[in-house]
Enzyme design. Sequence first.
Site, PDB file in Angstrom:
ATOM      1  N   GLU A 270       0.822  -1.212   0.000  1.00 21.69           N
ATOM      2  CA  GLU A 270       0.000   0.000   0.000  1.00 21.69           C
ATOM      3  C   GLU A 270       0.856   1.261   0.000  1.00 21.69           C
ATOM      4  O   GLU A 270       0.562   2.233  -0.701  1.00 21.69           O
ATOM      5  CB  GLU A 270      -0.939   0.021   1.212  1.00 21.69           C
ATOM      6  CG  GLU A 270      -2.027  -1.026   1.180  1.00 21.69           C
ATOM      7  CD  GLU A 270      -3.127  -0.722   0.168  1.00 21.69           C
ATOM      8  OE1 GLU A 270      -3.047   0.312  -0.517  1.00 21.69           O
ATOM      9  OE2 GLU A 270      -4.069  -1.523   0.072  1.00 21.69           O
ATOM     10  N   ARG A 274       0.610   3.818  -3.158  1.00 13.47           N
ATOM     11  CA  ARG A 274       0.001   5.119  -2.847  1.00 13.47           C
ATOM     12  C   ARG A 274       1.052   6.211  -2.670  1.00 13.47           C
ATOM     13  O   ARG A 274       0.957   7.282  -3.265  1.00 13.47           O
ATOM     14  CB  ARG A 274      -0.838   5.025  -1.569  1.00 13.47           C
ATOM     15  CG  ARG A 274      -1.982   4.048  -1.668  1.00 13.47           C
ATOM     16  CD  ARG A 274      -2.943   4.272  -0.524  1.00 13.47           C
ATOM     17  NE  ARG A 274      -3.772   3.098  -0.290  1.00 13.47           N
ATOM     18  CZ  ARG A 274      -4.992   3.152   0.241  1.00 13.47           C
ATOM     19  NH1 ARG A 274      -5.519   4.293   0.589  1.00 13.47           N
ATOM     20  NH2 ARG A 274      -5.685   2.050   0.439  1.00 13.47           N
ATOM     21  N   ASP A 403      -4.893  -9.825  -8.412  1.00 15.83           N
ATOM     22  CA  ASP A 403      -5.135  -8.923  -9.538  1.00 15.83           C
ATOM     23  C   ASP A 403      -3.950  -8.149 -10.091  1.00 15.83           C
ATOM     24  O   ASP A 403      -3.547  -8.317 -11.238  1.00 15.83           O
ATOM     25  CB  ASP A 403      -6.266  -7.960  -9.190  1.00 15.83           C
ATOM     26  CG  ASP A 403      -6.109  -7.317  -7.812  1.00 15.83           C
ATOM     27  OD1 ASP A 403      -5.030  -7.448  -7.222  1.00 15.83           O
ATOM     28  OD2 ASP A 403      -7.058  -6.668  -7.347  1.00 15.83           O
ATOM     29  N   GLU A 537     -12.665   0.416  -9.855  1.00 15.52           N
ATOM     30  CA  GLU A 537     -12.277  -0.547 -10.902  1.00 15.52           C
ATOM     31  C   GLU A 537     -13.205  -0.557 -12.116  1.00 15.52           C
ATOM     32  O   GLU A 537     -12.749  -0.687 -13.257  1.00 15.52           O
ATOM     33  CB  GLU A 537     -12.178  -1.955 -10.306  1.00 15.52           C
ATOM     34  CG  GLU A 537     -11.016  -2.148  -9.361  1.00 15.52           C
ATOM     35  CD  GLU A 537     -11.250  -1.513  -8.000  1.00 15.52           C
ATOM     36  OE1 GLU A 537     -10.263  -1.159  -7.330  1.00 15.52           O
ATOM     37  OE2 GLU A 537     -12.432  -1.366  -7.597  1.00 15.52           O
TER      38      GLU A 537
END
Length: 645
Positions: A270, A274, A403, A537
Amino acid sequence: MTTPALLPLSGRRIPTLSPGAASFPHHRATLRLSEKFILLLILSAFITLCFGAFFFLPDNSKHKRFDLGLEDVLIPHIEAPKGAKHPGGQVVIHGQGDHDEHRHREEEESLRDKIRADHERALQEAKEKLRKSRDELRAEIQTEKSKVLEDLKKEGPKPLPPVPMPKVVGVNDGDPGEPDIKEKRDKIREMMKHAWDSYRQYGWGHNELKPLAKKGHSTNIFGNSQMGATIVDALDSLYMMGLHDEFKDGQEWIEQNLDFSVNAEVSVFEVNIRFIGGLLAAYYLSGQEVFKVKAVQLAEKLLPAFNTPTGIPWAMVNLKSGVGRNWGWASAGSSILAEFGTLHMEFVHLTYLTGNPAYYQKVMHIRKLLAKMDRPNGLYPNYLNPRTGRWGQHHTSVGGLGDSFYEYLLKAWLMSDKTDTEARKTYDDAIEAIERHLIRKSNGGLTFIGEWKNGHLERKMGHLTCFAGGMFALGADGSPDDKAGHYLQLGAEIAHTCHESYDRTVLKLGPEAFKFDSGLEAVAVRQNEKYYILRPEVIETYWYMWRFTHDPKYRQWGWEAAQAIDKYCRVSGGFSGVKDVYSSNPTYDDVQQSFFLAETLKYLYLLFSSDDLMPLESWVFNTEAHPLPVLHLANLTLPGSQAQR
């Protein structure tokens, strides 16, 4: 004790606790010793060392002398004997006269005198310390700490080497021309301003915002720190939308407050997508050096996470201590495919900007290790043990946990100006296996991507999986066997299925997960799968499909979603997720996710902009929608790269 339900919360990949569940406790045994006792231990060790050296020194110059070539390093105040190789090598003696023996005796006596003096001084210091009170000792230690910190500040960060700035094009404007489309784009900018202004007023400096409670919010992915995640995540969106005053406010906060020397355990994945992704994108868009410097400072803090027997990084690392560990729920302490497989884009840019090959080598090592492993049915399981190098439970998903691993294989190729053919081949092979084993058509004709669990296909698709429509479209050009048309069509089918998941709800917002069995299609069944947390998404796929087809339905679908978000998620203090998209009176979860500003609103803004805003020939978006420029071969300075002009 039952394990709380888990859900992928942020960006697109991190599994975390479901709303309302308590975070996992962190138990650490803490041992407290008085400073005085610790000081005595250190002094006694030093004294023992001094006595040992004193008594075991040779006192006879006729003893054979071994020269390790370390005089300059260990005993710089003593000159090497004449005739010795200096430094290193064995001593070459030109004679056995009294002069040489006398020199040797003087050297050894001089060393003994120094050790005696050091020993006396250490004893005297120890006596003085023992006379001091506990408070005096504490004050002394604090003074020493402050002095060290001041010295470090004076030194400052090492300057980064100058590298050519990749050519950046299309970073603002993008006027769509048509007045009705421009009006929609202006509405998205207004939504962005409402989200930012609310955060600025009620949550400034916190990671995220609670828009109903009107206060700061954070999750366990950021540890216990206030690192301004929303500020860093939103910067490039603000810049693209022409909100330059807001961008400047964010830059000033970062310059003055963003500090990574905090005692906080954070998610490597993360923080990479980010913070490092956000800072790098802000640097490339604006040219402001502070963003590059901060990105590199943070990246250095993440490197200890790779200190595992296999080189597969831990999921979490403490920014201060460098200690890493994995999520307790992740298949017997495994690392997660989507987490360690979603570092490549950012780390390649870090090596490019710093000249430090470590970042590039870390991610290439991961790729090489995966290439050697057996894959059941050609599929990559979601869990890999970083200690043993073995797969965890055989669960494969193109949604949460898996993913963005596949996304980054494709984007590594695109970002390398299509020269990283190894990444492209790995992507093509993986997609072929996914199509064979996971992609199916429902009875109602909807194409969906299921999840493979221990030899069984679960006919369920998550909101996170909906990004794959855009990925298939993005990877269509360059696919093997002239299958570009096939993959563009597959992207369109996934986009249609995901639109249906929105259209079949009361709020016209998509649920977290939806099934394709028992006569129900594209509908959530469980209560804990009916929520919408401002996820991007589906809109991401609409944007890619629009760029590649210019079919107006994608703009229409995107506008439907934007209107639903504005109607049902907007509150006076920002935007909130909702707990049940099938209820006409939804309750709020009271969280404005940082990825709402980074991704959802950015993809909507791009959808209603012309194609010359962030052209895909020049930019590749990381999985948090932070754009990084294509590194053309002429600019490439990666280790081992054969740059040809």
